[in-house]
Design an enzyme around this catalytic site. Structure first.
Site, PDB file in Angstrom:
ATOM      1  N   CYS A 145       0.836  -1.206   0.000  1.00 22.73           N
ATOM      2  CA  CYS A 145       0.000   0.000   0.000  1.00 22.73           C
ATOM      3  C   CYS A 145       0.865   1.249   0.000  1.00 22.73           C
ATOM      4  CB  CYS A 145      -0.908   0.019   1.230  1.00 22.73           C
ATOM      5  SG  CYS A 145      -2.113  -1.318   1.295  1.00 22.73           S
ATOM      6  N   ASP A 205      32.829  20.185  21.677  1.00 22.20           N
ATOM      7  CA  ASP A 205      33.100  21.608  21.868  1.00 22.20           C
ATOM      8  C   ASP A 205      33.366  21.795  23.367  1.00 22.20           C
ATOM      9  OD1 ASP A 205      33.159  24.425  21.368  1.00 22.20           O
ATOM     10  OD2 ASP A 205      31.122  24.538  22.159  1.00 22.20           O
ATOM     11  N   ASP A 261      27.004  22.982  21.777  1.00 20.14           N
ATOM     12  CA  ASP A 261      25.836  23.626  22.379  1.00 20.14           C
ATOM     13  C   ASP A 261      25.105  24.520  21.399  1.00 20.14           C
ATOM     14  OD1 ASP A 261      27.696  25.644  22.180  1.00 20.14           O
ATOM     15  OD2 ASP A 261      27.257  26.523  24.137  1.00 20.14           O
TER      16      ASP A 261
END
Length: 822
Positions: A36, A516, A711
């Site tokens: 389908c 970081d 961040d």
């Protein structure tokens, strides 16, 4: 199974994308199997003007961008409904949505001129209208009471679109199955029970009941199979159902006709075969749909949304319980002890502790007091608080997370490409095996068993029918998407949001994690420890520094700005202020060029005052006027509580760890030393371009799979460059990050959850593939008569879908018991 358009004309060149695209999401009713979905995908793919097409069997949705010049959404819906037979309804993906009761006809109501703030009105019932509105222009209560000639009523609450579609499909399948069972039982009784010998009477009754079952229950399979063949050239599972049930039904009619004519065939009619077969097929689809729906609902983040809120004044008086859909900007609401917070806001009075574990995964209650932000879905503790609304329910944290989780369900992991190839060949291969089975058993019947042609053909037909119907591609098609759906929901409840299904697949192979520093490994809450001024007029220098930093969102600028404001410094007016990514801010003050930022960009890192701060491990921030330093600040930061543990755990797993930062060498080296990260894996004073280049170098090794965690500050390029980009949420808009994964709480342990959950999900995908392969091979051999003394009768072959699909769903559901260990 999720499908994604691989070769859209405009995907390779964004500049060539049409500017008048609108994003469309359709709810699709009638998706029951992978065939389908393939039919839906090909139908949409053939419509001009559709780009970035994605479909999802699990969500029963399609998503794409539509070029308005090529046609309208209504035209697309009509085309899809014609070529597939599925029902389609557009899902709102902009503004707020509310269902209202109108006094007259809904279709007449939506034809009027829209009031200000109303974006769209759609009739979804005889007297129910769905209104999409801009909550910034008009509020929900204002909309109902003042914007139309007569006040409107609030309609009954509906579930999210994909949940509503799924439940409606389950209800329809339940009714169909019940009717089929009621019609089939008498046929079975007349065929198998010890009743008086009345073959004509019982045969006539069985014919009537079987005809109803064949036309009413199995009837929808016929147009579905034909549409797939004619419009999309797909041979799907519905065709196997049509061929098998029709063969049994027609053969029974022929046999019954000969019996009525007084020339009975050696094999009697078997109407019980076609009716029982159809009943077991629809029963299998009901069980599969129900299990799939329950699995999706069990991990739905939207279930955390409260349904009511207590409206009040800013001082907490005049309580008024209302439906949460009626909240609007400017409202204040009260949250009593031990109740769920209805939407995002800021506490204006009262204090309490809030359990945010359901949304962020943070198990420790968080203290809330005036000025503290609160998020929808979290559970209030023992104190009563008054909250000022900041986000409407349709745009709050729950909605944002749910949207990102749904987006991951639409995306297509690489493993799915194998599934698509296998599924595309599955039905043709089964048809070929059916023909082979028929031929072999004809030969065996005549040559080995010395049967006549008639009995041999009948026997061969029964084996062929079993092969046709027992095979099931749905287990293969659901192997990946069911795991992705459950994994996404489980991850969300642990505070980890997958924005792409590919991440679930590849994160477990991570061999190198790059962090970081500021705001990621450290708290990001810098404090000014030392300040050095280079002239006699310190107040002037401080004023310029504040003027440059007061509007910046970078953590260093924020810390310096806060420090200077606390000292009572007044900001100087800076003209033409401009932020330079990875460097700092520049502008003009009193016709003089002023800049602030890192000392390397300002070319003063060789000065003794600066070097002294650097050797102490401080992050050094400087201000210059006409390229001469006027002030320098030394800032320090502290590690996050779990940074040491996470780094140690990654190293225990033989995963390399690096730090890459735009900060000064001394500050970066100090953090690296605390975390026992070798100097060869430390990079300081990096621009966003430097970070990208470092990640490129790591990824040049074919076996290296790199995860970057930042961040969000200056990290967009690095997040996109890594194999897996992880954004640690510190309050910025999580929906706009370039990352593949969002950690909803500021704890790095979410990375370990990501790696472990990816590994667990991959294991279950493997188990699902293994089961689907073993089932189909064994079942087809069994149905074909390869095991001489054991076989599956055609009427029982319909149980195949239950036997094949249910284990796939249950294996995926095991992920619900995933427990974070950190």
């Amino acid at each position: 199974m999720e499908k994604v358009e691989e070769a859209a004309v405009y995907d390779t060149d964004i500049e060539q994308m049409p500017s008048n695209l609108q994003h469309v999401i359709l709810d699709v009713q009638g998706l029951t199997c992978t065939g389908c979905e393939t039919k839906l995908f090909r139908s949409l793919q053939g419509i001009p003007g559709i780009h970035r097409l994605q479909t999802s069997l699990v969500l029963s949705q399609a998503e794409f961008d539509l070029d308005e010049k090529a046609g309208s959404v209504d035209e697309v819906v009509k085309s899809v409904e014609k070529t597939t037979g599925f029902g389609c309804q557009r899902v709102n993906n902009e503004g707020q949505e509310i269902d209202v009761l109108v006094s007259g006809d809904a279709k007449t109501f939506v034809g009027q001129k829209y009031p200000p703030g109303v974006l769209q009105m759609t009739a979804i019932g005889k007297q129910i209208v769905r209104i999409v509105y801009d909550g910034r222009i008009v509020g929900a209560r204002t909309l109902l009471n003042e914007c139309f000639d007569t006040p409107l009523g609030l309609a009954a609450r509906r579930s999210s679109s994909e949940m509503e579609t799924g439940r409606k499909h389950v209800r329809n399948m339940a009714w169909t199955t019940c009717v089929s069972i009621i019609l089939t039982i008498p046929v079975l009784v007349m065929a198998w029970a010890s009743l008086p010998h009345r073959p004509i009477a019982y045969g006539s009754a069985s014919l009537a009941l079987a005809t109803i079952v064949q036309s009413v229950i199995a009837g929808p399979f016929y147009p579905s199979a034909l549409r797939a063949l004619i419009f999309t050239r797909v041979i799907e599972i519905d065709l196997l159902i049509v061929l098998s049930t029709s063969t049994a039904y027609i053969f029974s009619i022929v046999s019954f006709a000969f019996m009525v004519a007084g020339h009975p065939l050696p094999t009697e009619q078997f109407f019980q075969t076609s009716t029982l077969l159809i009943t077991l097929i629809v029963l299998g689809r009901l069980v599969s749909a129900f299990a799939r729906q329950r699995a999706v609902e069990s991990v739905s983040i939207r279930s955390l949304q409260a349904e009511t809120a207590t409206l009040c004044t800013a001082d907490g008086l005049h309580d008024e319980p209302i439906d949460v859909r009626l909240l609007q900007y400017g409202d204040h609401f009260k949250v009593t002890p031990d109740s769920r917070i209805p939407t995002d806001g800021v506490v204006v009075s009262g204090s309490t502790e809030v359990d945010e574990s359901m949304v962020t995964g943070e198990s420790i209650p968080v203290e809330k007091y005036p000025g503290s932000p609160v998020i929808a879905g979290s559970l209030n503790g023992s104190g009563a608080i008054v909250i000022r609304l900041t986000h409407l329910p349709g745009d709050n944290t729950i909605s944002t997370i749910a949207t990102m989780v749904d987006q991951a369900k639409f995306s297509k992991p690489r493993t799915q490409e194998i599934v698509d190839i296998v599924a595309s060949y599955f039905v043709p291969v089964v048809l070929a095996l059916t023909i082979i089975t028929f031929t072999v058993w004809i030969a065996v019947g005549i040559a080995v068993r010395h049967q006549k042609g008639g009995p041999a053909a009948v026997n061969a037909i029964t084996y062929s029918l079993s092969v046709l119907i027992i095979s099931c591609p749905c287990a293969i098609g659901l192997a990946v998407p069911m795991v992705i759906v459950i994994a996404g929901g489980v991850a969300a409840k642990h505070g980890v949001i997958f924005k792409s299904a590919i991440t679930v697949e590849i994160a477990r192979n991570t061999s190198h994690v790059v962090f970081d520093k500021t705001g990621t490994l450290t708290q990001g809450q810098l404090s000014v420890m030392e300040e050095v001024y280079f002239g006699e007029d310190q107040d002037h220098a401080a004023s310029v520094a504040l003027g440059l930093t007061c509007d910046s969102k970078h953590p260093v600028s924020v810390a310096v700005s806060a420090y200077l404001k606390d000292k009572g410094v007044r900001a100087a007016r800076i003209d033409n202020a401009k932020s330079i990514t990875g460097k700092g801010v520049q502008g003009t003050f009193d016709s003089q060029a002023v800049r602030c930022g890192n000392t390397r960009w300002l070319a003063i890192d060789g000065r003794p005052e600066v070097r002294n701060l650097l050797t102490q491990g401080f992050t050094v921030f400087a201000v210059t006027m006409n390229e001469e330093p006027i002030a320098t600040f030394g800032l320090s930061d502290s590690l996050r509580p779990d940074s040491q543990f996470v780094v140690n755990e990654l190293q225990k797993r033989k995963i390399a760890v690096s730090i890459i930062s735009g900060d000064d060498v001394g500050a970066v080296d100090a953090i690296a030393a605390q975390l026992n990260i070798p100097a060869s894996h430390v990079r300081a004073r990096c621009t966003p371009g430097d970070k990208q280049e470092y990640l490129k170098q790591l990824r040049r090794h074919a076996a290296e799979k790199v995860l970057f965690c930042g961040d969000g500050t200056n990290d967009a390029v690095a997040l996109a460059q890594a194999d897996t980009g992880v954004h640690i949420n510190t309050g910025s808009d999580v929906a706009q990050t370039a990352a593949d994964v969002v950690l909803m709480r500021p704890y790095l342990s979410g990375i370990l959850v990501l790696l472990d959950l990816s590994k667990a999900a991959s294991h279950r995908i493997f188990f699902n593939f293994a089961w689907a392969f073993v089932y189909n091979v064994f079942a087809i051999l069994l149905a074909a008569g390869a095991f001489v003394n054991v076989r599956v009768e055609p009427q029982y072959a319909g149980l195949g879908e239950i036997v094949s699909v249910l284990p796939v769903i249950l294996i995926a559901l095991q992920l619900k018991f995933f427990k974070r260990q950190y």
